[in-house]
Scaffold this active site. Structure first.
Site, mmCIF file in Angstrom:
data_model
loop_
_atom_site.group_PDB
_atom_site.id
_atom_site.type_symbol
_atom_site.label_atom_id
_atom_site.label_comp_id
_atom_site.label_asym_id
_atom_site.label_seq_id
_atom_site.Cartn_x
_atom_site.Cartn_y
_atom_site.Cartn_z
ATOM 1 N N ALA A 67 37.571 -6.824 33.191
ATOM 2 C CA ALA A 67 36.756 -6.132 32.359
ATOM 3 C C ALA A 67 36.362 -4.910 31.227
ATOM 4 O O ALA A 67 36.316 -4.980 30.233
ATOM 5 C CB ALA A 67 34.978 -6.483 33.053
ATOM 6 N N ASP A 95 48.543 11.332 39.850
ATOM 7 C CA ASP A 95 47.802 10.787 41.541
ATOM 8 C C ASP A 95 45.572 11.657 42.138
ATOM 9 O O ASP A 95 46.489 13.112 41.585
ATOM 10 C CB ASP A 95 48.420 11.490 43.217
ATOM 11 C CG ASP A 95 47.955 11.251 44.481
ATOM 12 O OD1 ASP A 95 46.470 10.996 43.975
ATOM 13 O OD2 ASP A 95 48.593 11.572 44.842
ATOM 14 N N LYS A 154 44.143 12.742 43.750
ATOM 15 C CA LYS A 154 43.288 13.598 45.308
ATOM 16 C C LYS A 154 44.950 14.820 44.897
ATOM 17 O O LYS A 154 44.158 15.422 46.294
ATOM 18 C CB LYS A 154 43.750 12.544 46.225
ATOM 19 C CG LYS A 154 42.436 11.545 46.200
ATOM 20 C CD LYS A 154 42.726 10.673 47.009
ATOM 21 C CE LYS A 154 42.419 9.211 47.706
ATOM 22 N NZ LYS A 154 42.203 8.074 49.059
ATOM 23 N N PHE A 196 34.758 2.071 38.547
ATOM 24 C CA PHE A 196 35.299 1.825 39.825
ATOM 25 C C PHE A 196 33.609 2.315 40.525
ATOM 26 O O PHE A 196 32.800 2.284 40.265
ATOM 27 C CB PHE A 196 35.350 3.544 40.377
ATOM 28 C CG PHE A 196 36.627 3.930 39.733
ATOM 29 C CD1 PHE A 196 37.830 3.047 39.961
ATOM 30 C CD2 PHE A 196 36.993 4.717 38.927
ATOM 31 C CE1 PHE A 196 39.698 4.022 40.326
ATOM 32 C CE2 PHE A 196 38.300 6.305 38.935
ATOM 33 C CZ PHE A 196 39.507 5.149 39.332
ATOM 34 N N ASP A 218 33.587 -10.950 32.981
ATOM 35 C CA ASP A 218 34.368 -10.529 32.693
ATOM 36 C C ASP A 218 34.563 -10.084 30.900
ATOM 37 O O ASP A 218 34.274 -9.054 30.972
ATOM 38 C CB ASP A 218 35.948 -10.708 33.521
ATOM 39 C CG ASP A 218 36.401 -9.722 35.015
ATOM 40 O OD1 ASP A 218 35.183 -8.896 35.068
ATOM 41 O OD2 ASP A 218 36.540 -10.657 35.544
#
Length: 382
Positions: free
Chosen positions: A17, A74, A76, A98, A170
């Site tokens: 989407a 990354d 994180k 997310f 979507d």
């Protein structure tokens, strides 16, 4: 010059989407950079239809991520995150899909991003919105179709629920997402301030059905009534709307004056069904009468008769037939993109024209992190 040239879009998005919206922004000239995990990239690279992979990524990934760049980070890792924040400071739009809570853990919520760049358009796609009993459920197309009522609109009344053979939720959500982003960009240009743009797969799929849901809400709660006749084209439309078997193939008939259509087809309907309301209440009976008559001539024979009388009708084509037809060829809908290994991939172009010009691009989907070093150097991120 394409309309969105000069705009920088950061796509923290995966699957279909939100990346479909990024594809359309890229087609219109924006620079779209996918922020992806190092090495593996986004999860959508491994979601395939017919299990077809090209250059290590699924064919469907290539279809919806052409004309983009890839930046490996990354989120994180503090150093990578800091570089991404520097990039956000220079962006016009960022998008993500997310699940609720993920951006909070990373530290890139709307409020946190707005503190970095007050003029950014912050776009979010969810499955079902941020609240309610479904908020944390997987936002997958078939599940959305199943929860929205969409599966009870197609096929016959004894078929049970029937999903669309497309990623309907979507695709319509991606289109709505683009609309919201473009509206926010107009505000950004006028006021130099950003906006939060939110769409969900469920809301988009409900909106796709706005005419039939409105009918349901204002018709005493009567559920859609699918016909018992195979080929019925719409649960809420009267006869003859649908697809009929001919002597050699199929024929579609759209809406029109049933008495005129019957006369042209050689079926006397005016005396049998004089009341226009009966064209819906007696839909199955009427369609059966038409089907019996239509099966005795070829599709070409019927089209000659129907089109000369101004009746809305058409042959029913397969992809093979449609994509070889001059009516398709004249549109110039196909284009070739050059894959990272130098191979070619044939796909469709953007359906929008600007000042009469079709929008083509031969830039294929990137490999994960392919432009990371170049972007670091250009935007001084190291």
């Amino acid at each position: 010059m394409k309309p969105l040239e000069g705009l920088l879009v950061l796509e923290f998005s995966q699957f279909m989407a939100a990346p479909t919206a990024g594809l359309r922004l890229a087609d219109l000239g924006a620079r779209v950079i996918k922020i992806e995990r190092p090495e593996k990239g986004e999860a959508g690279r491994q979601i395939a239809i017919r299990n077809i992979f090209v250059n290590g990524d699924s064919l469907v990934f290539h279809t919806i991520n052409r004309n983009k760049e890839s930046y490996a980070a990354d989120l994180k890792d503090p150093e990578d995150l800091e570089r991404v924040k520097k990039l956000i400071k220079q962006a016009d739009v960022i998008t993500h899909n997310f699940r609720p809570g993920v951006m909070e853990k990373i530290g890139l919520t709307h409020e946190e991003v707005k503190a970095i760049n007050p003029r950014v358009v912050y776009g979010v796609v969810t499955g079902y919105g941020n609240k309610g009993p479904w908020a944390l459920r997987p936002g997958q197309d078939l599940l959305i179709q199943s929860l929205s009522g969409l599966a009870y609109l197609s096929d016959t009344n004894d078929a049970g629920p029937v999903p669309f053979g497309l990623a309907t939720a979507d695709m319509i959500c991606g289109a709505h997402f683009v609309q919201g982003i473009l509206a926010a960009l107009i505000k950004q240009a006028k006021t130099n301030t950003g906006s939060l743009v939110e769409v969900s797969l469920l809301e988009s799929t409900l909106d796709l059905q706005f005419e039939v849901i409105t009918t349901y809400l204002n018709d005493g709660g009567t559920l859609p009534q699918r016909s018992s006749v195979k080929g019925n084209g719409h649960a809420y439309l009267s006869a003859p709307y649908g697809i009929y078997k001919t002597k050699d193939d199929y024929l579609s008939l759209a809406m029109g004056d049933l008495h005129q259509i019957g006369k042209v087809l050689g079926v006397e309907l005016a005396e049998l069904f004089p009341d226009k309301n009966s064209w819906f209440t007696k839909r199955d009976e009427i369609m059966q009468l038409l089907a019996e008559q239509i099966k005795d001539k070829t599709t070409a024979e019927w089209l000659t008769i129907l089109e000369s009388a101004g009746i809305w009708s058409s042959e029913v084509l397969t992809y093979e037939q449609s994509l070889q037809h001059e009516g398709y060829k004249v549109l110039g809908m196909q284009q070739e993109v050059t894959l990272p290994d130098g191979g070619k991939l044939t796909t469709t172009r953007c359906p929008i024209r600007i000042n009469g010009e079709k929008l083509y691009s031969d830039v294929a989907a990137p490999r994960p992190g392919a432009q990371t070093d170049a972007i670091n150097n250009q935007y001084h991120l190291n």
